[in-house]
Every structure is written in C-alpha cells, then in structure tokens.
Design a protein around this motif. Structure first.
Motif, mmCIF file in Angstrom:
data_model
loop_
_atom_site.group_PDB
_atom_site.id
_atom_site.type_symbol
_atom_site.label_atom_id
_atom_site.label_comp_id
_atom_site.label_asym_id
_atom_site.label_seq_id
_atom_site.Cartn_x
_atom_site.Cartn_y
_atom_site.Cartn_z
ATOM 1 N N ARG B 84 90.743 106.460 30.311
ATOM 2 C CA ARG B 84 89.394 105.878 30.383
ATOM 3 C C ARG B 84 88.377 106.929 29.940
ATOM 4 O O ARG B 84 88.591 108.132 30.123
ATOM 5 N N GLU B 85 87.260 106.456 29.413
ATOM 6 C CA GLU B 85 86.187 107.355 28.953
ATOM 7 C C GLU B 85 85.801 108.372 30.022
ATOM 8 O O GLU B 85 85.734 109.574 29.769
ATOM 9 N N ALA B 86 85.552 107.866 31.240
ATOM 10 C CA ALA B 86 85.025 108.725 32.310
ATOM 11 C C ALA B 86 85.981 109.861 32.643
ATOM 12 O O ALA B 86 85.561 110.938 33.085
ATOM 13 N N GLU B 87 87.264 109.629 32.404
ATOM 14 C CA GLU B 87 88.257 110.660 32.751
ATOM 15 C C GLU B 87 88.123 111.893 31.867
ATOM 16 O O GLU B 87 88.467 112.996 32.282
ATOM 17 N N MET B 88 87.597 111.691 30.662
ATOM 18 C CA MET B 88 87.453 112.831 29.747
ATOM 19 C C MET B 88 86.495 113.856 30.339
ATOM 20 O O MET B 88 86.756 115.055 30.311
ATOM 21 N N GLU B 89 85.377 113.353 30.892
ATOM 22 C CA GLU B 89 84.386 114.260 31.478
ATOM 23 C C GLU B 89 84.970 114.986 32.672
ATOM 24 O O GLU B 89 84.787 116.192 32.841
ATOM 25 N N ARG B 90 85.705 114.235 33.498
ATOM 26 C CA ARG B 90 86.287 114.835 34.694
ATOM 27 C C ARG B 90 87.277 115.943 34.289
ATOM 28 O O ARG B 90 87.278 117.031 34.869
ATOM 29 N N LEU B 91 88.080 115.665 33.275
ATOM 30 C CA LEU B 91 89.064 116.661 32.828
ATOM 31 C C LEU B 91 88.358 117.902 32.265
ATOM 32 O O LEU B 91 88.764 119.035 32.520
ATOM 33 N N PHE B 119 99.938 100.603 21.304
ATOM 34 C CA PHE B 119 100.420 99.767 20.220
ATOM 35 C C PHE B 119 99.927 98.318 20.350
ATOM 36 O O PHE B 119 100.367 97.431 19.656
ATOM 37 N N PHE B 120 99.007 98.107 21.315
ATOM 38 C CA PHE B 120 98.361 96.798 21.481
ATOM 39 C C PHE B 120 96.844 96.978 21.350
ATOM 40 O O PHE B 120 96.343 98.099 21.410
ATOM 41 N N GLU B 121 96.135 95.843 21.235
ATOM 42 C CA GLU B 121 94.668 95.901 21.261
ATOM 43 C C GLU B 121 94.233 96.198 22.693
ATOM 44 O O GLU B 121 94.823 95.676 23.650
ATOM 45 N N MET B 122 93.182 97.021 22.848
ATOM 46 C CA MET B 122 92.759 97.397 24.197
ATOM 47 C C MET B 122 92.294 96.190 25.019
ATOM 48 O O MET B 122 92.547 96.099 26.216
ATOM 49 N N ASP B 123 91.609 95.224 24.355
ATOM 50 C CA ASP B 123 91.143 94.020 25.082
ATOM 51 C C ASP B 123 92.324 93.237 25.647
ATOM 52 O O ASP B 123 92.329 92.774 26.776
ATOM 53 N N GLU B 124 93.319 93.145 24.797
ATOM 54 C CA GLU B 124 94.534 92.413 25.168
ATOM 55 C C GLU B 124 95.201 93.063 26.390
ATOM 56 O O GLU B 124 95.629 92.397 27.328
ATOM 57 N N VAL B 125 95.251 94.396 26.366
ATOM 58 C CA VAL B 125 95.866 95.159 27.457
ATOM 59 C C VAL B 125 95.096 94.936 28.757
ATOM 60 O O VAL B 125 95.679 94.670 29.817
ATOM 61 N N LEU B 126 93.767 95.027 28.653
ATOM 62 C CA LEU B 126 92.936 94.843 29.845
ATOM 63 C C LEU B 126 93.161 93.463 30.452
ATOM 64 O O LEU B 126 93.306 93.313 31.670
ATOM 65 N N LYS B 127 93.177 92.443 29.581
ATOM 66 C CA LYS B 127 93.356 91.070 30.064
ATOM 67 C C LYS B 127 94.729 90.889 30.697
ATOM 68 O O LYS B 127 94.880 90.226 31.707
ATOM 69 N N GLY B 131 93.502 90.291 34.142
ATOM 70 C CA GLY B 131 93.169 88.873 34.058
ATOM 71 C C GLY B 131 91.679 88.654 33.906
ATOM 72 O O GLY B 131 91.026 89.332 33.102
ATOM 73 N N LYS B 132 91.129 87.748 34.712
ATOM 74 C CA LYS B 132 89.708 87.427 34.512
ATOM 75 C C LYS B 132 88.780 88.493 35.076
ATOM 76 O O LYS B 132 87.569 88.461 34.850
ATOM 77 N N GLU B 133 89.341 89.465 35.798
ATOM 78 C CA GLU B 133 88.508 90.578 36.284
ATOM 79 C C GLU B 133 88.390 91.688 35.237
ATOM 80 O O GLU B 133 87.763 92.715 35.498
ATOM 81 N N ALA B 134 88.980 91.479 34.097
ATOM 82 C CA ALA B 134 89.046 92.520 33.073
ATOM 83 C C ALA B 134 87.678 93.086 32.714
ATOM 84 O O ALA B 134 87.546 94.269 32.381
ATOM 85 N N LYS B 135 86.642 92.244 32.802
ATOM 86 C CA LYS B 135 85.303 92.696 32.385
ATOM 87 C C LYS B 135 84.771 93.852 33.234
ATOM 88 O O LYS B 135 83.870 94.571 32.832
ATOM 89 N N HIS B 136 85.352 94.046 34.425
ATOM 90 C CA HIS B 136 84.888 95.141 35.283
ATOM 91 C C HIS B 136 85.515 96.480 34.917
ATOM 92 O O HIS B 136 85.191 97.504 35.518
ATOM 93 N N PHE B 137 86.456 96.464 34.009
ATOM 94 C CA PHE B 137 87.179 97.710 33.708
ATOM 95 C C PHE B 137 87.013 98.096 32.243
ATOM 96 O O PHE B 137 86.671 97.266 31.408
#
Lengths: 359, 268
Positions: B84-91, B119-127, B131-137
């Motif tokens: 995740r983006e935020a992890e880069m800063e933490r690292l 090897f998949f689309e990130m949106d696809e992975v999140l979904k 599932g339908k909570e994907a928008k929070h992540f």
C-alpha cells in the motif's frame, strides 16, 4: 596366499558377527537408488547394487565435521576435535576403492590430515568386484579403475552362490580368521572365479578414444580450447558434479560461534570449485569468475593436476557426475572432444583460418 | 611527546567510556508489512535460544511479541512486502531510524507470494478480497523492501530458518557480513544424499535458488519452489532448456518462478 571362499548362505552370519563388533555400513536401497548407510540387519544390505548416490568418501571426509573447539576471552583456549568411530564399509566397488586410495594420498601428502587419517585408520574396507557395468554412464575401464591393486582389507568376487575372498591387508586377514566363516577355495571355486573374470572384461567398453595416460598431455595443450566456453554456457554452477565425486576433496572452513559469543567450534564442510565464490579471496578478487574457467579447472584437476601430484588418475570413471548433471556434461565426451579438436583439422586450424580471414 | 593510543585508553574518562560502550547492547526492532507474520513466529519459536538472544540485544520494539515501542534502535528486522502507498512512508521512517535494515523472509526479501497479485489488475484484486467494501481500501503492486529503500541484508526463506536468523544476528553483533550462501539448493540437496527431484519426474527450482535451507523441501519429497530467491548469477538460459527438456511449456516455467519470484524480471 591362497584365496578363501565365503558361501552366500554364510554371508548373513559373517555380516551379523561384524555388526556385533562395530558399525557396518554398506549399500542399501533408497527409492529405487542406492546409498551407503549403516545397516542393522543383513537383509538391508544390497550387494547386488550398481552405484550409490554419494560415494563412501563421506565416512572419511563427512559433509560437515567439527575440527576445533574454542573458548574466547582473556585466556583463549582451543582444542582439536577428532571424531572417528570404528567402522566396516562393505561392498565398495573398484572405482570407489581407487578413489579412496587417491584421497589417502591427498590427505597424507605433505601435511598429515589427522581428522581424515583417524577415520581412515579405523575403517575396514571390504571391496566387491563389479561383474557388470553400472549403466551406460560408467567408464571405469577407460580410466583404469575397473581393477584394484590394493586399498582394501578384503575383496569379494561374486561367483554365483559364493564369494571368492582376497586379502588386501593383515587387518583383513585377521578379520577373516576371527569370524571363521571362510573356507579354502577349491579347484571348482577357482575355475568359476576365472570364468567370472573372463566373462566380465568384455562387458565393459573402452569409451575414451585414447589411452588414459595421454590425458595430462592432452589437457596441457587444451587450455585455450573453445570447448570450455561451450561448457560454461551450459553449466548451471550447481556443484552437483563435484559433490557426488568420489575424488573431490575440497572443503571450506567456517567458525560457528555459540549464541553467548564466548565459545564456538570450527567446522569444515564440503566445498565445490564449481560454485561462484570458491576462488574468491580476501579483498574480493575472484580468480575463477566465469563458469567456463571453473569447468576447465574441474577437468584439469581430474585429468592432469591430481595425476601429476599423486601419480593416480583424478577420475575413476564412476560416472556419478554425468548422472547428476542436469545439462549432461559428460567427461567422456569432454575428453574425446578435446582429443578430436586438438589434432590437425581441429580448433587450432580453425583459429588459424579465422585469423587469416581477418588479415 | 604526544600520548600514544594505549596511553589515552588508560585515562579514567576513556576507560569509563569504553566500559559504557561495552555495556550497551545493540537495540533491535522487528516490524512487519504485508505478510503472515510467520517469520516472526519462527523467532518466537526459538524458545530457549530466544532468551539467550535477549541477553545479547535489547529488543525495543516488536508488536507480535511484546508491548512498548521505541524509535531508538540500531538494527531493524522487517518482515513483509510493501502493498500500500502508506507503507512506503512507514518503511522510509524505519530506514531512517535504523543503522542496519534486514529484510526478514521472502516477502520482504524478494516480494514473495504477495507478488502473485501483480499479475492481475489492482481493482480486480481489491474487489476479489474485499467485495463491496473495496472502496475503503487501496492497494499497489506488491514489492520487496529493496524496491523502496536500501536494504543491507536479508534472511531469506518462506518462512525463515530459525538457525539462519541466529547466524545473521550473531554476524551483525560481531560486525561481520551475514553468512548467506550464494550457491544453489542443489549443493545442500546433494550433501543430503537425496535423489534429484528431476529424476523423480518433477521439476525443481533448486538449481537456480539460493541455498541455506538445507534443501528441506526436496529432502521431504517435494520440489524447491524458490522461496529464497535466485542466486546472484543464475544461468537462466541453460536452466530454461533443462525445464523444456523435462516437458515444461514457457507458461509453466513462468508459473513456477511466479510462486515466490514474481517480482523479478525473469518471471514477468
């Protein structure tokens, strides 16, 4: 000294009585292959084996062994560690006996290696002649190691329902006398022995297209042969060829400090000239960076360097290296290719032609 | 005449300073990102040796095993890959605090299993996961620590080998380079006297994978999956020919690399 005979029906009692005295190791089956392993019952022993995955070398030069224990601090102390158990190794084929002979020379020349020698001293070697080649990969006859001149305590030849026994040392003679299983060889035994010997020899083929004594000189003129580059391109540098080799004896020495950082042990373990960092020295310089250089070094060791040092071939033709090589680097093919390409019409002439074309 | 170094060291304040330095134990912190925390569990599983280890170092931060936290540490062990983006800063923060940064386990070292999602689309992975909570992540293609910050050393493997972890710690305490092998698994497999996996009709990543695991998978009847990453200079061209000879298609070859080494060019 006349030959003795042990009838096969008496082998079990012979081996069992050896087992009462000390550890007995011999070829046992492992998933359709064979390995040298301690046996605790005669039925495990497979004297009908063809070849083991690892040679019996591991009993004299274990994969890893402690050689020193130390304590650090103001008064640093260290003491040598020598682990050596008495042991009988039974069923050792001529190739492996020849290889042990070479190791004996390597570990006793100049600087006596106590860790090796103690284990060697306490081992009794009972050889076993090969009446058939292991498979298509063995080339022991070409290397002159289908026969043995010594290096064993006892040597068995399978003549059907009995083994003809030859002595190689006073230890072997004494062992045979103590266990009282051998009888004198009869005329009939000896006739069968000669028949077995006669039948065996033609079953093995000469695979080298030259006499083995030509090898050191052949290699001497083959240092720049383009074959090494070809091998370097194929080689995976996995070290398998050398790790399964009965005559490879290179080792690395490492210190393993205990977690208290106050005491530790020094270990030696198998190393391989095929691994990328084998020839790296302090400061980071690596004298054999390329796989081609490392392969060349391997064949020079086997066919030239060791022979010149110890007067025995560095390769015994057991074929373990080619069996374990995923890219099929075969010593027979290597030496034969060198032989073919070093003669007129070979690579030297091609080089000249290429040079002439350029200028 | 100018005082020599031994003279200087004999002076009382210098003696006190030397004593103090000798007394200060290196401070260690252990962190995690995208992972199963199994490598840290391996450290916990050291049990008695863990107590000896704690005698040599001060563990100042380790969420999985202790309460309390400090940003003052010398050596940071970091498990997990960055997903995740935020992890880069933490690292990057951890990198700034630590004198030595060690990647702990396959995810941190080479990206590991997490990179399968690359090897998949990130949106696809999140979904797929939320599932339908994907928008929070949010999620980004997984990557090893070294893709974000400089990494000093690695303890490879999935999971790490406990003994090897201790060897790395000991080496760091002594100021030595950790003894991570740069030769393939075949070396240890041959020393074990194993039958080659290829001879059993399977294929194996052992010939190009970094050793140090004691060839544990082939020893117990499996094939090497490559969790410790490739050796420094693998002969991949020749290795691919070996796989081809044993009947693998290009797709199958790539899949075998993607299990753990998906982040590397070779599997892309």
């Amino acid at each position: 000294m006349p030959f003795k005979v042990i009838d096969k029906k008496d082998m079990a009692s012979f081996v069992t009585s050896l087992m009462e005295e000390r550890e007995v190791v011999g070829p046992v089956a492992k998933d359709g292959k064979f390995v040298f392993s301690p046996i605790n019952d005669y039925s495990q022993l497979r004297l009908d084996y063809n070849i083991t995955l690892l040679p019996p070398k591991k009993y004299f030069l274990p994969q890893e062994e402690p050689i020193l224990k130390y304590k650090l601090g103001e008064a640093m102390r260290s003491e040598p560690v020598i682990e050596a158990e008495p042991r009988v190794i039974i069923g050792v084929h001529p190739c492996d006996i020849n290889a042990i002979w070479l190791l004996d020379l390597a570990f006793s020349t100049d600087n006596l290696d106590t860790n090796y020698m103690e284990k060697r001293k306490k081992a009794v070697i009972i050889g076993l002649d090969c009446n058939e080649p292991c498979d298509e990969h063995s080339f022991c006859k070409s290397m002159g190691s289908l026969t043995v001149e010594g290096g064993y305590d006892l040597f068995l030849t399978d003549i059907g329902d009995a083994y003809v026994v030859d002595y190689g040392s006073p230890t072997g003679m004494e062992l045979l006398a103590r266990h009282k299983v051998a009888r004198e060889a009869t005329e009939a035994d000896m006739a069968r022995f000669r028949a077995v010997q006669d039948a065996k020899w033609p079953k093995f083929t000469y695979k080298l297209e030259m006499n083995v004594s030509e090898l050191p000189n052949l290699l001497a003129i083959s240092y720049d042969n383009p074959l090494w580059e070809e091998l370097g391109e194929k080689c995976l540098a996995c070290g398998s060829c050398t790790l399964v080799c009965p005559t490879c004896y290179c080792f690395d020495v490492v210190d393993r400090l205990a977690l208290n950082l106050k005491e530790g042990e020094r270990l030696r373990r198998w190393d391989s000239c095929q691994l990328p960092e084998f020839a790296t020295v302090a400061g980071g310089e690596n004298f054999r960076k390329a796989r081609a250089e490392r392969q060349r070094h391997r064949f020079f060791r086997k066919g030239k360097y060791l022979t010149e040092m110890f007067g025995k071939m560095g390769c015994v033709g057991c074929g373990r290296c080619v069996r374990s090589c995923l890219v099929h680097i075969d010593p027979v093919e290597v030496y034969n290719t060198l032989r073919r390409t070093c003669t007129p019409g070979g690579w030297a002439q091609r080089e000249v032609a290429a040079y002439q074309q350029k200028s | 005449m100018a005082p020599t170094l031994p003279d200087l060291l004999r002076r009382p304040h210098m003696k006190r300073e030397m004593e103090k330095r000798r007394m200060t134990k290196p401070r260690i912190a252990i962190f995690d990102f995208g992972c199963c925390e199994g490598c840290q569990l391996q450290i916990v599983n050291l049990e008695e040796e863990l107590l000896d280890l704690v005698g040599l170092v001060d563990v100042v931060s380790w969420r999985e095993a202790m309460t309390g936290h400090s940003d003052e540490y010398d050596i940071a062990f970091v498990e997990g890959s960055i997903t995740r983006e935020a992890e880069m800063e933490r690292l990057k923060g951890i990198r700034q605090n630590a004198k030595v940064l060690v990647a702990l386990g396959a995810c941190a070292h080479i990206g590991g299993i997490n990179c399968l999602k690359n090897f998949f689309e990130m949106d696809e992975v999140l979904k797929y996961v939320y599932g339908k909570e994907a928008k929070h992540f949010d999620t980004i293609p997984a990557r090893p620590l070294s893709a974000v910050v400089p990494v000093d050393y690695a303890v490879p493997g999935c999971p790490i080998d406990r003994k090897e972890f201790l060897e790395v710690v000991k080496a760091l305490l002594l100021g030595k380079k950790p003894p991570i092998p740069n030769y393939p698994v075949c070396v240890e497999c041959k020393m074990k006297g194993n039958i080659c996996v290829f001879e059993k009709g399977m294929t194996c990543l052992g010939p190009v994978t970094r050793a140090g695991c004691g060839a544990i998978c082939p020893t117990y009847g499996n094939k090497c999956e490559g969790c410790r990453g490739l050796v420094d200079d693998p002969n991949l061209d020749s290795y691919k020919e070996v796989l081809q000879e044993h009947g693998l298609t290009v797709e199958q070859m790539l899949n075998s690399f993607r299990m753990f080494d998906g982040y590397m060019e070779v599997a892309k």
